[in-house]
Scaffold this motif. Sequence first.
Motif, PDB file in Angstrom:
ATOM      1  N   ASN A 288       0.669  -1.047  -0.030  1.00 24.31           N
ATOM      2  CA  ASN A 288      -0.045  -0.137   0.033  1.00 24.31           C
ATOM      3  C   ASN A 288       0.772   1.224  -0.013  1.00 24.31           C
ATOM      4  OD1 ASN A 288      -2.231   2.147   0.769  1.00 24.31           O
ATOM      5  ND2 ASN A 288      -3.360   0.078   1.025  1.00 24.31           N
ATOM      6  N   ASP A 290      -0.486   4.349   0.566  1.00 20.29           N
ATOM      7  CA  ASP A 290      -1.001   5.300   1.293  1.00 20.29           C
ATOM      8  C   ASP A 290      -0.412   5.562   2.514  1.00 20.29           C
ATOM      9  OD1 ASP A 290      -2.518   6.961   2.748  1.00 20.29           O
ATOM     10  OD2 ASP A 290      -4.778   6.223   2.093  1.00 20.29           O
ATOM     11  N   ASP A 291       0.256   6.471   2.807  1.00 22.51           N
ATOM     12  CA  ASP A 291       0.875   6.654   4.485  1.00 22.51           C
ATOM     13  C   ASP A 291      -0.141   6.861   5.590  1.00 22.51           C
ATOM     14  OD1 ASP A 291       0.007   9.200   3.852  1.00 22.51           O
ATOM     15  OD2 ASP A 291       2.139  10.086   3.927  1.00 22.51           O
ATOM     16  N   LYS A 292      -1.257   6.934   5.005  1.00 22.49           N
ATOM     17  CA  LYS A 292      -2.389   6.735   6.253  1.00 22.49           C
ATOM     18  C   LYS A 292      -2.635   5.228   6.692  1.00 22.49           C
ATOM     19  CE  LYS A 292      -4.807  11.086   5.222  1.00 22.49           C
ATOM     20  NZ  LYS A 292      -4.124  11.442   3.951  1.00 22.49           N
ATOM     21  N   VAL A 293      -2.385   4.490   5.623  1.00 18.24           N
ATOM     22  CA  VAL A 293      -2.556   3.076   5.847  1.00 18.24           C
ATOM     23  C   VAL A 293      -1.349   2.476   6.512  1.00 18.24           C
ATOM     24  CG1 VAL A 293      -2.802   0.667   4.790  1.00 18.24           C
ATOM     25  CG2 VAL A 293      -4.298   2.832   3.918  1.00 18.24           C
ATOM     26  N   SER A 294      -0.003   2.809   6.193  1.00 16.33           N
ATOM     27  CA  SER A 294       1.009   2.338   6.459  1.00 16.33           C
ATOM     28  C   SER A 294       2.393   3.284   6.412  1.00 16.33           C
ATOM     29  CB  SER A 294       1.607   0.887   5.689  1.00 16.33           C
ATOM     30  OG  SER A 294       2.923   0.775   6.171  1.00 16.33           O
ATOM     31  N   LYS A 295       3.286   3.488   7.440  1.00 22.34           N
ATOM     32  CA  LYS A 295       4.429   4.245   7.522  1.00 22.34           C
ATOM     33  C   LYS A 295       5.609   3.475   6.507  1.00 22.34           C
ATOM     34  CE  LYS A 295       2.248   7.515   9.501  1.00 22.34           C
ATOM     35  NZ  LYS A 295       1.883   8.675   8.603  1.00 22.34           N
ATOM     36  N   LYS A 416      -7.288  -0.621   1.931  1.00 19.31           N
ATOM     37  CA  LYS A 416      -6.693  -0.444   3.419  1.00 19.31           C
ATOM     38  C   LYS A 416      -6.036  -1.540   3.890  1.00 19.31           C
ATOM     39  CE  LYS A 416     -11.307   1.284   5.064  1.00 19.31           C
ATOM     40  NZ  LYS A 416     -12.544   0.933   5.990  1.00 19.31           N
ATOM     41  N   GLU A 418      -2.188  -3.131   4.388  1.00 21.99           N
ATOM     42  CA  GLU A 418      -0.855  -2.930   4.238  1.00 21.99           C
ATOM     43  C   GLU A 418      -0.018  -3.729   3.304  1.00 21.99           C
ATOM     44  OE1 GLU A 418       2.353  -1.400   7.546  1.00 21.99           O
ATOM     45  OE2 GLU A 418       1.187  -3.274   8.010  1.00 21.99           O
ATOM     46  N   GLY A 448      -3.720   2.065  -2.552  1.00 21.84           N
ATOM     47  CA  GLY A 448      -3.384   3.342  -2.374  1.00 21.84           C
ATOM     48  C   GLY A 448      -2.627   4.087  -3.224  1.00 21.84           C
ATOM     49  N   LYS A 450      -2.583   6.820  -5.981  1.00 24.15           N
ATOM     50  CA  LYS A 450      -3.539   7.742  -6.573  1.00 24.15           C
ATOM     51  C   LYS A 450      -3.043   8.238  -7.906  1.00 24.15           C
ATOM     52  CE  LYS A 450      -5.244   8.990  -2.001  1.00 24.15           C
ATOM     53  NZ  LYS A 450      -4.611   7.886  -1.329  1.00 24.15           N
TER      54      LYS A 450
END
Length: 525
Positions: A288, A290-295, A416, A418, A448, A450
Motif C-alpha cells: 500500500n 497510502d501513508d495513512k495505511v502504512s508508514k 486498507k 498494508e 493506495g 493515486k
Amino acid sequence: MATRSQTAAVLLAGALALAACGSGGSQTPAAQGGGGKTLVIDTSFDLKTADPGRTYEPTGLFVEKAIYETLLTFEGADVTKPVPALAESYELSKDGKVLTLKLKQGATFADGSPVTADDVVFSLTRVRDMKGTPSFLLDGVEVAKEGDSTVTLTSKAANPALPFILPNPALGIINSKLAKQHGATADAQDKAEQYLNSAAAGSGPYTIESFNVSSQVVLKANAKYYGTKPAYDKVVIRNVEAATQKLNVQRGDSQVALNLSGDQVTGMPANLQVKKTASANVIFLLANQDDKVSKTTPNAKFVEAVRKGVDYTGLLELAGEGSTQAPGVIPSQLLGALPADQAAKRDVEGAKAALAASGVANPTVKLEYPSELTVNGLSFQPLAERIQANLKEVGITVDLQPAPVTTALDNYRNGKEELGLWYWGPDYPDPSDYLAFLPGKTVGLRAGWKTGAAKEIEAAGEKAATAIGDDARKQAYADVQTKLNASGPFIPLIQPSQNIVTAASVTGLEYHPVWTVDVAHLGAK
C-alpha cells in the motif's frame, strides 16, 4: 475501456472451487456409443443465469458459449488474434474508433430464422443499456446498422481492445424478435431473463434442455444449426465439488472434470487425459502506497526488498506442475506479456541491502488475504506462509492476517490493506484490462496509488491505451509492465496451473481463459 469495479468480486466467486457441492455421479448416463452421444462434465458452479446480457460468471460464460454465437471468436486457445464468427470480416479504422463488421450470410437461429443486423444491434445495445454485470464491456460504444449486412461499433476514444472484447459470450447475439415477445427491451426495464433461462434463442450449436443454477444444466444439439454439427447430442454439466469430480471421472461417471488441483491430478490412471496449462490468473502482492495505511509499505526501497526477498521458485513448487512464474501483471497467453527471462529472481543480499537503504529498521507489516479462497485449486494460506518465511530471512517480519473472503475483499477494494495477496483474471483477453493496475485506476487505488503518483508510468499507460496495431501495442504494454516492475507497488508472483481431466474418448479440448472450454469443439472417439 474502463474496468468495472466489481471485477474481483465476480472472479473471486468463480474461484471458490471447493465451496459448491452437488450431485453424485450415478444419476446421469455416461458417454454412449452409437447414435446418441452424451457428454458429462463435472464442474464447480458459479452460475446465476443463462441470459447472455446478464451473465458474467465462469460457468455462465462456459454455458453461453455453446448456446449463443458472437460476432468474433478465438481459434482454440489462441487469444492473441480475434477471428470471424457471425461476422465474416471486421476492420478497425486507423484512428481506432470505428469497428466495421460485415455479417456472415446464411446464419440462422434455433427456430430457423436468419440472424440479421437488427438482431446484432438489439443484442449489443441491450447488454450495454440493461446495466447488467457485463454492460461495462460496451461502455461508451455506439452500435449502428449500416445496410442489411453491416454493423458499426463507434467509440469516442481509440478502442483497439474492442475486437478482443466481442468474443465474450455475454455479447452473444439473441433472436431479438423472439426475445421481445417475452419481455426483452434494450434498457433496464428488460424482463426476458426467465424466458432466456429455458429458451432456444441463440444461433449456437446447442440449446437448453434444462437449466438449474445450483445443480445441473443439460444442453441438447441444435437441430437447425447451420454450421458443423457438434459431436455430442447432449451435454450434461453438473455442479460437483472437486473431490467428487475426481472420483466420477476415474470411475467413468463423467468424461470431463474441470476443477481439480495440481495435487488431485497426480497419479491419474493411464486411461485418462490430463491437460495442465498455466491459467490466465495472476497471483500478486501489493504494497500500500497510502501513508495513512502504512508508514512502511510506501517506501520504494522497502518494496524493492520484498520483490528481491520472495522465493519465486519455492512458490512454483507449492503451486505444482503446469504453473509458471508471472514476469508481469499480464498473463503469458495475452498480447503484451513479458518474456519469462524478465521475471524477478530472488536476491537475498540485494533484498537486505534495499531494506537497509530504506531506513526502516526491523519492520513488521500485516499481510492480508482471503482465508478460504482457492484459485485453480490452490489455497492462499500456504503461499502466505511461504512469503512470510522468505521475508523473515531478509529482516522483514510479516504478520499473517487471513480473513473470510467478504471481509478481506472489503479491505482490499477499499485500499486498507498494508500488504495484500490477491489475484486478477482477465475480464477479456486484452492487455488494456491490465491498465487497472496504474495509479488512480481500479487496482492501483486498492494499493493506495493515486493519480499523479507515478507520472512516467501513467504516461506509458496512456500511450498503450491508444496504440494501434499488434506490434505497437505489444511493445507499449511491455513497456508499462517493465516500469511497473521497476517502481510500482505490485509484485507479480505466479500463474497457477489449470488442470482439466478427460476420458480418452474426448478429443480436441483446449483451455480458454474466458470460457474455459468450448464444448461444441470437443470430439468423440
